[in-house]
Design an enzyme around this catalytic site. Structure first.
Site, PDB file in Angstrom:
ATOM      1  NE  ARG A  79      81.580 -29.208 -37.643  1.00  0.00           N
ATOM      2  CZ  ARG A  79      82.849 -29.865 -37.811  1.00  0.00           C
ATOM      3  NH1 ARG A  79      82.466 -31.083 -36.569  1.00  0.00           N
ATOM      4  NH2 ARG A  79      83.673 -29.231 -37.206  1.00  0.00           N
ATOM      5  NE  ARG A 111      83.548 -29.425 -42.238  1.00  0.00           N
ATOM      6  CZ  ARG A 111      83.879 -28.536 -41.513  1.00  0.00           C
ATOM      7  NH1 ARG A 111      84.092 -28.197 -40.429  1.00  0.00           N
ATOM      8  NH2 ARG A 111      83.596 -27.190 -41.704  1.00  0.00           N
ATOM      9  CB  SER A 165      63.329 -42.031 -39.140  1.00  0.00           C
ATOM     10  OG  SER A 165      62.522 -40.726 -38.619  1.00  0.00           O
ATOM     11  CB  ILE A 193      64.837 -35.933 -27.001  1.00  0.00           C
ATOM     12  CG1 ILE A 193      63.356 -35.740 -26.777  1.00  0.00           C
ATOM     13  CG2 ILE A 193      65.859 -34.760 -27.942  1.00  0.00           C
ATOM     14  CD1 ILE A 193      62.745 -34.417 -26.469  1.00  0.00           C
ATOM     15  CG  ASP A 194      61.149 -39.827 -26.610  1.00  0.00           C
ATOM     16  OD1 ASP A 194      61.483 -38.595 -26.577  1.00  0.00           O
ATOM     17  OD2 ASP A 194      59.793 -40.166 -27.954  1.00  0.00           O
ATOM     18  CD  GLU A 254      55.288 -36.806 -25.194  1.00  0.00           C
ATOM     19  OE1 GLU A 254      54.115 -35.623 -25.382  1.00  0.00           O
ATOM     20  OE2 GLU A 254      55.880 -36.646 -25.871  1.00  0.00           O
ATOM     21  CD  GLN A 277      60.619 -32.083 -22.821  1.00  0.00           C
ATOM     22  OE1 GLN A 277      60.810 -33.090 -21.986  1.00  0.00           O
ATOM     23  NE2 GLN A 277      59.248 -31.237 -23.112  1.00  0.00           N
TER      24      GLN A 277
HETATM   25  P1  ADP Z   1      60.695 -40.593 -35.433  1.00  0.00           P
HETATM   26  O1  ADP Z   1      61.520 -41.024 -36.821  1.00  0.00           O
HETATM   27  O2  ADP Z   1      61.401 -39.566 -34.891  1.00  0.00           O
HETATM   28  O3  ADP Z   1      59.585 -41.830 -35.254  1.00  0.00           O
HETATM   29  P2  ADP Z   1      57.659 -41.160 -36.875  1.00  0.00           P
HETATM   30  O4  ADP Z   1      57.260 -42.194 -36.647  1.00  0.00           O
HETATM   31  O5  ADP Z   1      57.018 -39.992 -37.009  1.00  0.00           O
HETATM   32  O6  ADP Z   1      59.341 -40.632 -36.174  1.00  0.00           O
HETATM   33  O7  ADP Z   1      58.423 -41.321 -38.316  1.00  0.00           O
HETATM   34  C1  ADP Z   1      59.636 -40.170 -39.191  1.00  0.00           C
HETATM   35  C2  ADP Z   1      58.800 -40.498 -40.234  1.00  0.00           C
HETATM   36  O8  ADP Z   1      59.568 -41.144 -40.946  1.00  0.00           O
HETATM   37  C3  ADP Z   1      57.715 -41.065 -41.092  1.00  0.00           C
HETATM   38  O9  ADP Z   1      56.817 -39.456 -41.100  1.00  0.00           O
HETATM   39  C4  ADP Z   1      57.194 -41.712 -42.655  1.00  0.00           C
HETATM   40  O10 ADP Z   1      57.765 -41.141 -43.736  1.00  0.00           O
HETATM   41  C5  ADP Z   1      58.161 -42.490 -41.736  1.00  0.00           C
HETATM   42  N1  ADP Z   1      58.429 -44.124 -42.001  1.00  0.00           N
HETATM   43  C6  ADP Z   1      57.720 -44.344 -40.117  1.00  0.00           C
HETATM   44  N2  ADP Z   1      57.054 -45.257 -40.228  1.00  0.00           N
HETATM   45  C7  ADP Z   1      57.111 -45.395 -41.449  1.00  0.00           C
HETATM   46  C8  ADP Z   1      56.948 -47.043 -42.011  1.00  0.00           C
HETATM   47  N3  ADP Z   1      56.105 -48.164 -41.474  1.00  0.00           N
HETATM   48  N4  ADP Z   1      57.367 -47.476 -43.408  1.00  0.00           N
HETATM   49  C9  ADP Z   1      58.089 -46.418 -44.254  1.00  0.00           C
HETATM   50  N5  ADP Z   1      58.178 -45.147 -44.148  1.00  0.00           N
HETATM   51  C10 ADP Z   1      58.192 -45.179 -42.707  1.00  0.00           C
HETATM   52  O1  F6P Z   2      59.902 -38.883 -29.808  1.00  0.00           O
HETATM   53  C1  F6P Z   2      60.616 -37.235 -30.115  1.00  0.00           C
HETATM   54  C2  F6P Z   2      59.197 -36.372 -29.428  1.00  0.00           C
HETATM   55  O2  F6P Z   2      59.608 -35.511 -28.681  1.00  0.00           O
HETATM   56  C3  F6P Z   2      57.957 -37.029 -28.531  1.00  0.00           C
HETATM   57  O3  F6P Z   2      58.635 -36.975 -27.172  1.00  0.00           O
HETATM   58  C4  F6P Z   2      57.322 -36.259 -28.185  1.00  0.00           C
HETATM   59  O4  F6P Z   2      55.587 -36.564 -27.792  1.00  0.00           O
HETATM   60  C5  F6P Z   2      56.542 -35.871 -30.133  1.00  0.00           C
HETATM   61  O5  F6P Z   2      58.103 -36.086 -30.482  1.00  0.00           O
HETATM   62  C6  F6P Z   2      56.213 -34.281 -30.063  1.00  0.00           C
HETATM   63  O6  F6P Z   2      55.782 -34.699 -31.967  1.00  0.00           O
HETATM   64  P1  F6P Z   2      55.553 -32.951 -32.133  1.00  0.00           P
HETATM   65  O7  F6P Z   2      56.813 -32.638 -33.377  1.00  0.00           O
HETATM   66  O8  F6P Z   2      55.188 -33.854 -33.794  1.00  0.00           O
HETATM   67  O9  F6P Z   2      55.378 -32.189 -31.947  1.00  0.00           O
END
Ligand code: ADP
Ligand code: F6P
Length: 320
Positions: free
Chosen positions: A21, A25, A105, A127-128, A223, A252
């Site tokens: 949002r 905006r 991401s 959230i971590d 965890e 959570q």
């Molecule tokens: P978070 O952003 O919560 O840490 P993820 O580790 O699952 O979650 O990453 C989210 C998304 O970001 C992945 O599904 C992928 O699309 C992208 N991503 C993660 N690591 C990489 C990477 N090394 N290179 C390119 N894209 C990535």
């Molecule tokens: O990174 C955030 C988180 O909520 C972690 O605390 C947890 O281990 C994981 O994502 C859970 O992932 P999923 O949404 O794939 O169950």
């Protein structure tokens, strides 16, 4: 800059809607058209991208989750996926991208910036609280309040029965939520992935607390430190306590964001758009003290956020 896009990616967190949002905006206030990319990098690759109006973000600041939805997308880790995503941006004349998400991401965002020269600003959403370079990330405060609410309720029934509860909280590689909730809820012990623990020592400590007259014991398990279900069996077997286990899980991550998260997300969203307008790229918005600033994505992603050992000492000292 006339056209920018925003996406939420990875695990969702409360406050993502407030962030979107704010981006929309602030963009409109700066005569910028803001596109919303649905389902993170998956939507980028698939061209699931539309202009967001001010009305579309009405009444979203208080809502948990993300109305743009989030996703984990393996295809974006490939060069072909990345090139497809960039094509979708170029087709629409989108000049800058704001990515709200966790370490993964932000890694994707860094690649878009470094390898393909896309103008990128990241926003920490997880959230971590495992993202380096910012005091806190969007969603952490709400998750902690969710945990505290749940632990307080469990505490009441635990006290009525002299029970030991092991409560598993989220935190894949990071004990922040466990440590902070242990302090906030007066837990007897906390187990985090960053610190080696001695199960028998914790069990002995709890025995002593019962002998001293405590009517319940709460152990918070991150965890990432292991399974509360497995630890619970040991508590029952070795300690002989009347043990129960609660895995808090995804509750959570839900719920209306706290005021802190709404304001943090709003300030970071505004900073992200203003940063793009000022010509910043390859950075993440960050809370430093009371100020919102920018840190290089490279710096963020090449460091691991350490556990605050002073807080761990406080948790230990106060669990008498
Ligand atoms: P978070 O952003 O919560 O840490 P993820 O580790 O699952 O979650 O990453 C989210 C998304 O970001 C992945 O599904 C992928 O699309 C992208 N991503 C993660 N690591 C990489 C990477 N090394 N290179 C390119 N894209 C990535
Ligand atoms: O990174 C955030 C988180 O909520 C972690 O605390 C947890 O281990 C994981 O994502 C859970 O992932 P999923 O949404 O794939 O169950």
């Amino acid at each position: 800059m006339k056209k920018i896009a925003v996406m939420t990616s990875g695990g969702d967190c409360p406050g993502m809607n407030a962030a979107i949002r704010s981006v929309v905006r602030t963009g409109i206030a700066n005569d910028i058209e803001v596109y919303g990319i649905r389902q993170g990098y998956k939507g980028l690759i698939e061209g699931n991208i539309d202009v967001l109006t001010s009305r579309e973000v009405s009444n979203t600041i208080q809502r948990g989750g993300t109305f743009l939805q989030s996703a984990r997308c393996m295809e974006f880790k490939t060069e072909a996926g990345q090139k497809q995503g960039i094509e979708e941006l170029e087709k629409r004349g989108i000049e800058g991208l704001i990515v709200i998400g966790g370490d993964g991401s932000l890694t994707g965002a860094k690649i878009l910036h470094e390898k393909y020269g896309i103008k990128i600003i990241g926003m920490p959403g997880s959230i971590d609280n495992d993202i380096f370079g910012t005091n806190t990330s969007i969603g952490v405060d709400t998750a902690l309040n969710n945990i505290a609410h749940a632990v307080d309720m469990i505490n009441e029934t635990a006290s009525s029965h002299d029970r030991t509860f092991l409560i598993e909280v989220m935190g894949r590689n990071c004990g922040y939520l466990a440590l902070m909730s242990a302090i906030a809820c007066g837990a007897e012990a906390v187990m985090v992935p960053e610190i080696e623990y001695n199960l028998e020592k914790i069990i002995d400590k709890i025995k002593v607390r019962y002998e001293e007259g405590k009517s319940r014991s709460i152990v918070i398990v991150a965890e990432g430190a292991g399974s509360a279900i497995d630890f619970g069996k040991a508590f029952q077997l070795i300690g002989g306590f009347d043990t129960r286990i609660t895995v808090l899980g995804h509750l959570q991550r839900g719920g209306s964001p706290t005021v802190f998260d709404r304001i943090l997300a709003t300030r970071m969203g505004a900073a992200a758009v203003n940063g793009l307008v000022e010509g910043r790229t390859g950075v993440m918005t960050a809370l430093n003290g009371r100020d919102i600033g920018y840190v290089d994505l490279d710096y963020v992603l090449s460091n691991k956020r350490p556990l605050d050992t002073k807080l761990l000492e406080i948790a230990e000292d106060l669990s008498l």
